[in-house]
Design a protein around this motif. Structure first.
Motif, PDB file in Angstrom:
ATOM      1  N   LEU A 157       0.839  -1.199   0.000  1.00  0.00           N
ATOM      2  CA  LEU A 157       0.000   0.000   0.000  1.00  0.00           C
ATOM      3  C   LEU A 157       0.872   1.247   0.000  1.00  0.00           C
ATOM      4  O   LEU A 157       1.986   1.227   0.529  1.00  0.00           O
ATOM      5  N   SER A 158       0.327   2.326  -0.540  1.00  0.00           N
ATOM      6  CA  SER A 158       1.021   3.612  -0.399  1.00  0.00           C
ATOM      7  C   SER A 158       0.793   4.090   1.037  1.00  0.00           C
ATOM      8  O   SER A 158      -0.146   3.633   1.705  1.00  0.00           O
ATOM      9  N   PRO A 159       1.620   5.005   1.517  1.00  0.00           N
ATOM     10  CA  PRO A 159       1.369   5.544   2.867  1.00  0.00           C
ATOM     11  C   PRO A 159      -0.036   6.142   3.001  1.00  0.00           C
ATOM     12  O   PRO A 159      -0.693   5.951   4.032  1.00  0.00           O
ATOM     13  N   LYS A 160      -0.512   6.812   1.957  1.00  0.00           N
ATOM     14  CA  LYS A 160      -1.852   7.409   2.013  1.00  0.00           C
ATOM     15  C   LYS A 160      -2.921   6.322   2.116  1.00  0.00           C
ATOM     16  O   LYS A 160      -3.847   6.437   2.927  1.00  0.00           O
ATOM     17  N   GLN A 161      -2.796   5.260   1.323  1.00  0.00           N
ATOM     18  CA  GLN A 161      -3.763   4.162   1.404  1.00  0.00           C
ATOM     19  C   GLN A 161      -3.747   3.525   2.800  1.00  0.00           C
ATOM     20  O   GLN A 161      -4.805   3.250   3.371  1.00  0.00           O
ATOM     21  N   TYR A 162      -2.562   3.316   3.316  1.00  0.00           N
ATOM     22  CA  TYR A 162      -2.415   2.723   4.647  1.00  0.00           C
ATOM     23  C   TYR A 162      -3.135   3.577   5.687  1.00  0.00           C
ATOM     24  O   TYR A 162      -3.894   3.074   6.510  1.00  0.00           O
ATOM     25  N   LYS A 163      -2.900   4.879   5.616  1.00  0.00           N
ATOM     26  CA  LYS A 163      -3.511   5.803   6.583  1.00  0.00           C
ATOM     27  C   LYS A 163      -5.021   5.877   6.391  1.00  0.00           C
ATOM     28  O   LYS A 163      -5.781   5.801   7.358  1.00  0.00           O
ATOM     29  N   ASP A 164      -5.470   5.998   5.141  1.00  0.00           N
ATOM     30  CA  ASP A 164      -6.904   6.118   4.857  1.00  0.00           C
ATOM     31  C   ASP A 164      -7.683   4.868   5.257  1.00  0.00           C
ATOM     32  O   ASP A 164      -8.834   4.961   5.686  1.00  0.00           O
ATOM     33  N   LEU A 165      -7.068   3.702   5.110  1.00  0.00           N
ATOM     34  CA  LEU A 165      -7.736   2.452   5.468  1.00  0.00           C
ATOM     35  C   LEU A 165      -7.727   2.191   6.975  1.00  0.00           C
ATOM     36  O   LEU A 165      -8.416   1.305   7.463  1.00  0.00           O
ATOM     37  N   GLY A 166      -6.929   2.962   7.700  1.00  0.00           N
ATOM     38  CA  GLY A 166      -6.872   2.812   9.154  1.00  0.00           C
ATOM     39  C   GLY A 166      -6.298   1.474   9.588  1.00  0.00           C
ATOM     40  O   GLY A 166      -6.699   0.928  10.611  1.00  0.00           O
ATOM     41  N   ILE A 167      -5.376   0.963   8.804  1.00  0.00           N
ATOM     42  CA  ILE A 167      -4.775  -0.338   9.107  1.00  0.00           C
ATOM     43  C   ILE A 167      -3.823  -0.191  10.287  1.00  0.00           C
ATOM     44  O   ILE A 167      -3.048   0.748  10.364  1.00  0.00           O
ATOM     45  N   ALA A 168      -3.902  -1.141  11.189  1.00  0.00           N
ATOM     46  CA  ALA A 168      -3.000  -1.148  12.349  1.00  0.00           C
ATOM     47  C   ALA A 168      -2.326  -2.516  12.415  1.00  0.00           C
ATOM     48  O   ALA A 168      -2.736  -3.383  13.171  1.00  0.00           O
ATOM     49  N   ASP A 169      -1.320  -2.704  11.577  1.00  0.00           N
ATOM     50  CA  ASP A 169      -0.644  -4.008  11.532  1.00  0.00           C
ATOM     51  C   ASP A 169       0.830  -3.896  11.908  1.00  0.00           C
ATOM     52  O   ASP A 169       1.660  -4.612  11.382  1.00  0.00           O
TER      53      ASP A 169
END
Length: 186
Positions: A166-178
């Protein structure tokens, strides 16, 4: 006389406090303590210390090459997670200075013990730090790139996408906490 011991999974200030408490509970006088390493005054009862550390989730490292690989990891964790700002010199120069060995020797030891290169480990640690910063919305991507030693936002984004998909923006927008615990990154 000072004795040194090397400890795996000692990656944060709380870990240092826990190890210090354990060793002082065994009546050892600590001369110096830092990530992955403790200097103790006097002789050490290795089996006793090993048992006490294992009870707290740590591992006493007895093999010299394993100790060296652990020191490398501790230096990188310190740089990425506990210092502010990018490195002022190459990682290889920092490691050579800190461990007082040629980088090629350090690189060979690390790769043989950990199964990845020092540079790859450094990248993985920085990506985990980016995840943390994205989750807490603390810095812009430009600030993250600068603070973590990426040459540009594009370089940070490319490395992040390569590791996470994922791009950093996608990661942030999806709210992923992995996020992974620091000591389990490899």
């Amino acid at each position: 006389m000072l004795s040194k011991i090397y400890i795996k999974n000692m990656v944060c200030p709380r870990c240092i406090a826990s190890v210090k408490r354990d060793l002082e509970g065994l009546n050892y006088k600590i001369h110096d303590i830092k990530l992955g390493e403790v200097s103790i005054e006097g002789e050490i009862d290795i089996p006793l210390v090993k048992q006490k550390l294992e009870e707290s989730g740590f591992e006493l490292l007895e093999d010299k090459n394993t100790q060296t690989a652990n020191k490398i990891k501790s230096v990188i964790v310190e740089i990425v997670h506990h210092q502010n700002g990018a490195l002022k010199e190459n990682l290889s120069q920092v490691l050579t200075k800190e461990l007082n060995q040629e980088y090629s020797v350090l690189s060979n030891i690390f790769s043989s013990k950990e199964g990845i290169t020092i540079e790859r480990y450094y990248i993985l640690q920085r990506i985990e730090k980016v995840k943390e910063l994205l989750e807490y919305n603390q810095l812009s991507l430009k600030e993250m790139a600068f603070d973590l030693g990426f040459s540009s936002v594009a370089h940070l984004s490319a490395q992040f996408k390569k590791e996470t998909g994922l791009s950093p923006k996608q990661y942030k927008d999806l709210g992923i906490a992995d996020r992974k615990p620091i000591h389990k990154i490899i």
